[in-house]
Design a protein around this motif. Sequence first.
Motif, PDB file in Angstrom:
ATOM      1  N   LEU A 112       0.851  -1.190   0.000  1.00  0.00           N
ATOM      2  CA  LEU A 112       0.000   0.000   0.000  1.00  0.00           C
ATOM      3  C   LEU A 112       0.885   1.238   0.000  1.00  0.00           C
ATOM      4  O   LEU A 112       1.796   1.353   0.826  1.00  0.00           O
ATOM      5  CB  LEU A 112      -0.896   0.023   1.239  1.00  0.00           C
ATOM      6  N   LEU A 113       0.646   2.153  -0.935  1.00  0.00           N
ATOM      7  CA  LEU A 113       1.285   3.468  -0.920  1.00  0.00           C
ATOM      8  C   LEU A 113       0.179   4.482  -0.688  1.00  0.00           C
ATOM      9  O   LEU A 113      -0.721   4.630  -1.514  1.00  0.00           O
ATOM     10  CB  LEU A 113       2.011   3.747  -2.235  1.00  0.00           C
ATOM     11  N   PHE A 114       0.243   5.185   0.450  1.00  0.00           N
ATOM     12  CA  PHE A 114      -0.902   5.978   0.896  1.00  0.00           C
ATOM     13  C   PHE A 114      -0.483   7.379   1.326  1.00  0.00           C
ATOM     14  O   PHE A 114       0.583   7.586   1.892  1.00  0.00           O
ATOM     15  CB  PHE A 114      -1.575   5.269   2.078  1.00  0.00           C
ATOM     16  N   ASN A 115      -1.363   8.325   1.041  1.00  0.00           N
ATOM     17  CA  ASN A 115      -1.286   9.644   1.646  1.00  0.00           C
ATOM     18  C   ASN A 115      -2.678  10.246   1.617  1.00  0.00           C
ATOM     19  O   ASN A 115      -3.499   9.909   0.752  1.00  0.00           O
ATOM     20  CB  ASN A 115      -0.305  10.562   0.918  1.00  0.00           C
ATOM     21  N   ALA A 116      -2.971  11.096   2.568  1.00  0.00           N
ATOM     22  CA  ALA A 116      -4.237  11.822   2.594  1.00  0.00           C
ATOM     23  C   ALA A 116      -3.952  13.231   3.080  1.00  0.00           C
ATOM     24  O   ALA A 116      -3.005  13.461   3.831  1.00  0.00           O
ATOM     25  CB  ALA A 116      -5.249  11.135   3.503  1.00  0.00           C
ATOM     26  N   THR A 117      -4.755  14.166   2.630  1.00  0.00           N
ATOM     27  CA  THR A 117      -4.502  15.566   2.941  1.00  0.00           C
ATOM     28  C   THR A 117      -5.755  16.222   3.514  1.00  0.00           C
ATOM     29  O   THR A 117      -6.837  15.631   3.530  1.00  0.00           O
ATOM     30  CB  THR A 117      -4.088  16.336   1.671  1.00  0.00           C
ATOM     31  N   GLY A 118      -5.589  17.468   3.964  1.00  0.00           N
ATOM     32  CA  GLY A 118      -6.727  18.255   4.422  1.00  0.00           C
ATOM     33  C   GLY A 118      -7.352  17.702   5.691  1.00  0.00           C
ATOM     34  O   GLY A 118      -6.685  17.107   6.539  1.00  0.00           O
ATOM     35  N   GLU A 119      -8.661  17.868   5.794  1.00  0.00           N
ATOM     36  CA  GLU A 119      -9.388  17.511   7.005  1.00  0.00           C
ATOM     37  C   GLU A 119      -9.869  16.070   6.998  1.00  0.00           C
ATOM     38  O   GLU A 119     -10.592  15.644   7.892  1.00  0.00           O
ATOM     39  CB  GLU A 119     -10.606  18.436   7.148  1.00  0.00           C
ATOM     40  N   ARG A 120      -9.469  15.298   6.020  1.00  0.00           N
ATOM     41  CA  ARG A 120     -10.021  13.950   5.856  1.00  0.00           C
ATOM     42  C   ARG A 120      -9.546  13.015   6.974  1.00  0.00           C
ATOM     43  O   ARG A 120      -8.432  13.118   7.470  1.00  0.00           O
ATOM     44  CB  ARG A 120      -9.650  13.402   4.483  1.00  0.00           C
ATOM     45  N   ASP A 121     -10.397  12.063   7.314  1.00  0.00           N
ATOM     46  CA  ASP A 121     -10.140  11.128   8.402  1.00  0.00           C
ATOM     47  C   ASP A 121      -9.287   9.978   7.877  1.00  0.00           C
ATOM     48  O   ASP A 121      -9.793   8.938   7.449  1.00  0.00           O
ATOM     49  CB  ASP A 121     -11.468  10.614   8.961  1.00  0.00           C
ATOM     50  N   SER A 122      -7.975  10.173   7.926  1.00  0.00           N
ATOM     51  CA  SER A 122      -7.055   9.165   7.394  1.00  0.00           C
ATOM     52  C   SER A 122      -7.185   7.846   8.136  1.00  0.00           C
ATOM     53  O   SER A 122      -7.155   6.769   7.522  1.00  0.00           O
ATOM     54  CB  SER A 122      -5.607   9.667   7.503  1.00  0.00           C
ATOM     55  N   ALA A 123      -7.304   7.913   9.456  1.00  0.00           N
ATOM     56  CA  ALA A 123      -7.364   6.682  10.247  1.00  0.00           C
ATOM     57  C   ALA A 123      -8.558   5.825   9.838  1.00  0.00           C
ATOM     58  O   ALA A 123      -8.449   4.593   9.718  1.00  0.00           O
ATOM     59  CB  ALA A 123      -7.446   7.027  11.734  1.00  0.00           C
ATOM     60  N   ALA A 124      -9.700   6.466   9.601  1.00  0.00           N
ATOM     61  CA  ALA A 124     -10.890   5.717   9.199  1.00  0.00           C
ATOM     62  C   ALA A 124     -10.712   5.094   7.819  1.00  0.00           C
ATOM     63  O   ALA A 124     -11.126   3.956   7.581  1.00  0.00           O
ATOM     64  CB  ALA A 124     -12.112   6.633   9.222  1.00  0.00           C
ATOM     65  N   MET A 125     -10.091   5.844   6.893  1.00  0.00           N
ATOM     66  CA  MET A 125      -9.858   5.287   5.557  1.00  0.00           C
ATOM     67  C   MET A 125      -8.873   4.133   5.608  1.00  0.00           C
ATOM     68  O   MET A 125      -9.041   3.111   4.925  1.00  0.00           O
ATOM     69  CB  MET A 125      -9.359   6.383   4.610  1.00  0.00           C
ATOM     70  N   LEU A 126      -7.829   4.268   6.430  1.00  0.00           N
ATOM     71  CA  LEU A 126      -6.841   3.190   6.546  1.00  0.00           C
ATOM     72  C   LEU A 126      -7.471   1.926   7.121  1.00  0.00           C
ATOM     73  O   LEU A 126      -7.123   0.805   6.730  1.00  0.00           O
ATOM     74  CB  LEU A 126      -5.673   3.643   7.419  1.00  0.00           C
ATOM     75  N   LYS A 127      -8.414   2.095   8.027  1.00  0.00           N
ATOM     76  CA  LYS A 127      -9.096   0.929   8.603  1.00  0.00           C
ATOM     77  C   LYS A 127      -9.846   0.153   7.531  1.00  0.00           C
ATOM     78  O   LYS A 127      -9.894  -1.091   7.563  1.00  0.00           O
ATOM     79  CB  LYS A 127     -10.048   1.387   9.707  1.00  0.00           C
ATOM     80  N   LEU A 128     -10.414   0.876   6.565  1.00  0.00           N
ATOM     81  CA  LEU A 128     -11.122   0.204   5.470  1.00  0.00           C
ATOM     82  C   LEU A 128     -10.182  -0.632   4.612  1.00  0.00           C
ATOM     83  O   LEU A 128     -10.622  -1.579   3.949  1.00  0.00           O
ATOM     84  CB  LEU A 128     -11.821   1.250   4.594  1.00  0.00           C
ATOM     85  N   LEU A 129      -8.903  -0.281   4.613  1.00  0.00           N
ATOM     86  CA  LEU A 129      -7.931  -0.963   3.761  1.00  0.00           C
ATOM     87  C   LEU A 129      -7.354  -2.229   4.402  1.00  0.00           C
ATOM     88  O   LEU A 129      -6.658  -2.988   3.737  1.00  0.00           O
ATOM     89  CB  LEU A 129      -6.785  -0.006   3.417  1.00  0.00           C
ATOM     90  N   LEU A 130      -7.638  -2.462   5.670  1.00  0.00           N
ATOM     91  CA  LEU A 130      -7.073  -3.621   6.363  1.00  0.00           C
ATOM     92  C   LEU A 130      -7.392  -4.955   5.696  1.00  0.00           C
ATOM     93  O   LEU A 130      -6.530  -5.843   5.625  1.00  0.00           O
ATOM     94  CB  LEU A 130      -7.537  -3.636   7.825  1.00  0.00           C
TER      95      LEU A 130
END
Length: 544
Positions: free
Chosen positions: A380-398
């Motif tokens: 996985l190569l990941f980055n997120a910006t702004g106000e977005r909930d990175s932790a929640a998105m990463l949980k979906l990727l598990l």
Amino acid sequence: MVCMWRVLQRGSICTAWLRKRDWLCGLAGLSATHYSTKTAPQIPRMEYQDAICTLNTLQTNASALEQVRRERGHPQLQLQAMRGYLERAGLTVEELDHLNIIHVTGTKGKGSTCAFTEQILRSYGFRTGFYSSPHLVQVRERIRINGQPIGKELFTKYFWQVYGRLEETKDAHRGTMPAYFRFLTILAFHVFLQEKVDLAVIEVGIGGAYDCTNIIRRPWVCGISSLGIDHTQILGDTIEKIAWQKGGIFKCPLWVCPDLEDYQADCGPLHLGLAGQHQRANASLALQLSHTWLQRRCLPDKSFPASVEHIGVLKPTPIMVKGLADTEWPGRNQTLKHGAVTYFLDGAHTMRSMQACVHWFRETAAQHERMASGTVARVLLFNATGERDSAAMLKLLLPCHFDFAVFCPNITEAIASCNADQQNFNVSVENMLTRCLDNERSWRLHHGQGDNSTELLIDNGLSLVPKKKADTLVFPCILSALQWITQGRDPVLADSSKSVLEVKPSIMAKAALLCNATEIHILITGSLHLVGGVLKHIDPASSK
């Protein structure tokens, strides 16, 4: 005089970037001695690069910031200001009526919907304009004629026409200039009028009601794709509030589109050029948008019902069917195979779009793995910006079961290449890297590895790799991340023209799994800007 000043400014920007070089090089154990301190080579087509550097000054100029503060409590002022800028650029809202506009908004899928719609109508032989955002590699991707980004010469010519008019009138308007997105919107309208398109497909930037594209008075048809929670500080924190903002583009009756499965085509099931189950809703909306536009074009006197209702299921014509199948939209559910390395690229950056991305990746990657002749490593190569909930998105990727999770900022290279198209002055390098560390920490917590903060080793530079063995790494730029992940097995990245960054032996030791695997599968997601930075390196044609 303006041109020369911008050239000098660009040099100072690159110089400032070089000052951060040594600090950046220490990240992830990269050796600073392997970075060139030579002046960047002369960039061809200087006029285009100068236009882009001038455009970039609109990202953060003082008048733009003051304008945002002034308008924040009075959103109606945004459209009033936009009309003023339009007039200063020599255009009027009445002229926009001649563009026969299709106006599209939504939280998820509005860009794909626009791409389907534009391809269908272009397949009918119409000369199309298409304005979208953001761009992946080059700014001119945002403004397309007949499906292709306008050429550098054309962009440069029209840029200076619009910028010059705004520049020469700014003293009479308290020194104000439009911010970055507003300027590009005005530029797109100017280009489409000058190039005499038959229609313009216009994608909303953010929201709808107060988006600067909403100075359009008489769109031929409007569309709203799927809604979700995003940009909450601007649009509100509930679906109802967001729906109100999106619905602000409506200037016509509301119809609800049927499911794509309900359409009956002579060829059987409809095939889409864009992968992913979620694209089927976008394709249905595109069919209705293009059909409604064609009705108005061919039957201008036809009246439409003025109430909310479900549209009757139309029978797609062979041209519509072909348009759906031929649609391309890079960076969205895109797969590129380079030898033993396969890239899965999707710019998902909301919860709903990430769910769709995971569904697409698991299905598509499984198909590729069944065809592999040996073991496959998943990264996985990941980055997120702004106000977005990175932790929640990463949980979906598990559930994707990655062997490595790699994090990097949206910085294409940690050396001064002066790639003005992908420069962002609104976020500092330090903030971008801090966000990467937070993302890495969230991933470790999701895996039950505890909140062991990454230790920063000052001697020999900053190391963002935890001493404790883990399946996570943080790199200072996209190129260094890609080089480590692919381990020299992508012939494009192995090109001698690309700088090979030296990595500490302790980090290289982690790559044994990648070296021994028959194939490497990489999902790049979380940010369209990240996807664009990756494409710049792995798809050389995108930078030409």
